[in-house]
Scaffold this motif. Structure first.
Motif, PDB file in Angstrom:
ATOM      1  N   ARG A   1       0.841  -1.194   0.000  1.00 11.78           N
ATOM      2  CA  ARG A   1       0.000   0.000   0.000  1.00 11.78           C
ATOM      3  C   ARG A   1       0.876   1.243   0.000  1.00 11.78           C
ATOM      4  O   ARG A   1       2.015   1.216   0.477  1.00 11.78           O
ATOM      5  CB  ARG A   1      -0.910   0.006   1.228  1.00 11.78           C
ATOM      6  CG  ARG A   1      -1.836  -1.197   1.334  1.00 11.78           C
ATOM      7  CD  ARG A   1      -2.860  -1.207   0.233  1.00 11.78           C
ATOM      8  NE  ARG A   1      -3.874  -2.235   0.421  1.00 11.78           N
ATOM      9  CZ  ARG A   1      -4.874  -2.447  -0.407  1.00 11.78           C
ATOM     10  NH1 ARG A   1      -5.008  -1.696  -1.489  1.00 11.78           N
ATOM     11  NH2 ARG A   1      -5.765  -3.398  -0.170  1.00 11.78           N
TER      12      ARG A   1
ATOM     13  N   VAL B   1       3.233  -1.360   3.797  1.00  7.09           N
ATOM     14  CA  VAL B   1       2.848  -0.014   3.364  1.00  7.09           C
ATOM     15  C   VAL B   1       4.094   0.851   3.244  1.00  7.09           C
ATOM     16  O   VAL B   1       5.056   0.688   4.011  1.00  7.09           O
ATOM     17  CB  VAL B   1       1.840   0.618   4.363  1.00  7.09           C
ATOM     18  CG1 VAL B   1       2.406   0.639   5.763  1.00  7.09           C
ATOM     19  CG2 VAL B   1       1.438   2.016   3.937  1.00  7.09           C
TER      20      VAL B   1
ATOM     21  N   TRP C   1      -7.725  -0.576   7.075  1.00  6.17           N
ATOM     22  CA  TRP C   1      -6.571   0.225   7.479  1.00  6.17           C
ATOM     23  C   TRP C   1      -6.667   0.647   8.943  1.00  6.17           C
ATOM     24  O   TRP C   1      -5.693   1.127   9.506  1.00  6.17           O
ATOM     25  CB  TRP C   1      -6.514   1.500   6.637  1.00  6.17           C
ATOM     26  CG  TRP C   1      -5.872   1.359   5.300  1.00  6.17           C
ATOM     27  CD1 TRP C   1      -6.480   0.987   4.137  1.00  6.17           C
ATOM     28  CD2 TRP C   1      -4.515   1.622   4.968  1.00  6.17           C
ATOM     29  NE1 TRP C   1      -5.585   1.010   3.107  1.00  6.17           N
ATOM     30  CE2 TRP C   1      -4.365   1.399   3.580  1.00  6.17           C
ATOM     31  CE3 TRP C   1      -3.396   2.039   5.699  1.00  6.17           C
ATOM     32  CZ2 TRP C   1      -3.155   1.569   2.914  1.00  6.17           C
ATOM     33  CZ3 TRP C   1      -2.189   2.216   5.039  1.00  6.17           C
ATOM     34  CH2 TRP C   1      -2.076   1.981   3.660  1.00  6.17           C
TER      35      TRP C   1
END
Length: 429
Positions: free
Chosen positions: A43, A135, A269
């Protein structure tokens, strides 16, 4: 492999492309396609803005790590070591890892010419993939729309604020600069701005592409409560949070922007309250209103490197207890609003020191001295940062304050001269 050392690679990269700054996405996207990284296996969160980007990246990373995610961060410039620009779990990339990344990029680029910054951006994305990050938090280098970081689509974007800087490339109004920074937004993906008076261009661009915009003071905000603070979001409220470990009241704006971005992201998230609290407490970032004492003298080191940043620094200094005598060590890039950087500090500083920086873009010390003398300031010169720090340390007396500001290229060497620099290590996990 083309070169065996990091220094050789970096020197070559600075000569590879005809222009040191050449905004555009085509070159980076072409190499990303060849590396199969146009859609990264992690991400992506993008952070843009005039000031506060580094702090916001550090805050985001700290909270996400506290939530158990493996986080890569890309920032620029560095304070002392190039490796600081690319970190995983807070730890800078090792030289050998960088060399392997550079070799892979060099082989993939073919005859595509890349700038120094583009090489670094690609190395960061490649390293994050190789390190199996969950991420990546990416700091935009300049503007947004045409910055190399914008070559990959972010899952969400934060604009910290919009001020006047980099006018040569972005325009000389907040509207034109805001339009460039809003280029990091993506259709249907969270877009946050932590500026209480955002330019209309930011709202217009978000509406035009269908990015759901969330604004500080309108959709989210914060309130101080003694030594704690409350985050008040569109759908979530976090009460009695610890103050972020980064000094300065303005860090509450940055922290609120970070939490607003996390709140706006899809449900998977979401981070628990415990991770938010831990991330705020444990965040670390040198050179941001950093205060240390040496022999009874308080040193304040801040990477404020434009007029809005200098004004913010002056505001924070006025909140601190007064000192007997205040010294300033100042240097900056020649393309900055130098009078605008000096003006907010003139009434707070008794003696100024200037010195050259190790950058071809640095303002000449003679020019800085002339500017300060024209403002009726008392000014002294040194041959380098180390000499300036030692000269000030010899003249300052207990109860004095020394302010070091104007550039990363100044604060980093000053931290080293004062024995304050240490290589970052993993913060969480």
């Amino acid at each position: 492999m083309r070169f065996k050392t990091l220094d050789e690679w970096l020197q070559w990269q600075q000569t590879l492309h005809p222009s040191k700054i050449d905004l555009g996405l085509e070159r980076v996207q072409a190499v990303l396609d060849r590396l199969a990284l146009r859609q990264p296996p992690f991400r992506v969160l993008t952070v843009a803005g005039t000031n506060g980007k580094g702090s916001s990246v550090a805050l985001l990373s700290s909270v996400l790590q506290a939530a158990g995610l493996r986080v890569g961060t890309f920032t620029s410039p560095h304070l002392f070591q190039y490796n600081e620009r690319i970190c995983v779990q807070g730890a800078p990339i090792e030289d050998e890892q960088l060399l392997r990344c550079f070799h892979t990029i060099d082989a993939a680029r073919g005859d595509t010419s890349l700038t120094y910054f583009e090489f670094c951006t690609l190395a960061g994305l490649l390293h994050f993939a190789r390190q199996h990050c969950d991420v990546a938090v990416l700091e935009v280098g300049l503007g947004g729309r045409l910055d190399a970081v914008n070559a990959v689509d972010g899952d969400g974007a934060l604009i910290v604020n919009v001020g006047i800087d980099h006018c040569r490339w972005l325009g000389d109004t907040r509207e034109s600069i805001g339009r460039e920074k809003a280029g990091v937004f993506r259709s249907g993906r969270p877009a946050v701005i932590a500026d209480r008076q955002p330019p209309a261009s930011v709202r217009q661009h978000a509406a035009a592409i269908g990015a759901p915009l969330v604004c500080l003071g309108e959709h989210f905000d914060w309130r101080e409560r003694a030594e704690r603070w409350h985050y008040l979001g569109p759908t979530r409220t976090w009460l009695s949070l610890p103050r972020p470990a980064l000094p300065g009241r303005f860090q509450l704006d940055n922290s609120a922007g970070v939490l607003a971005l996390l709140e706006a992201l899809p449900w998977h998230w979401q981070v628990p309250r415990a991770a938010v609290r831990r991330g705020l407490r444990e965040v670390r970032l040198p050179g941001r209103l950093q205060r240390v004492e040496r022999a009874g003298v308080e040193w304040v080191l801040d990477v404020a490197h434009n007029a809005p940043g200098a004004a913010q620094l002056a505001t924070e200094l006025e909140r601190l207890p007064p000192r007997r005598h205040t010294w300033a060590l100042f240097a900056a890039m020649q393309d900055k609003d130098l009078p605008g950087m000096i003006q907010p500090l003139l009434g707070l500083v008794d003696d100024w020191w200037v010195c050259p920086l190790d950058s071809p873009r640095a303002a000449a010390p003679d020019d800085l001295q002339a500017l300060l003398r024209a403002a009726r300031a008392r000014v002294h010169g040194a041959d380098n940062v180390d000499q300036a720090c030692h000269a000030i340390a010899q003249q300052a007396r207990p109860g004095d304050r020394v302010i070091v500001f104007g550039s990363f290229y100044l604060v980093g060497p000053a931290l080293q001269a004062l024995g304050l620099y240490s290589r970052p290590v993993s913060q969480v996990g």
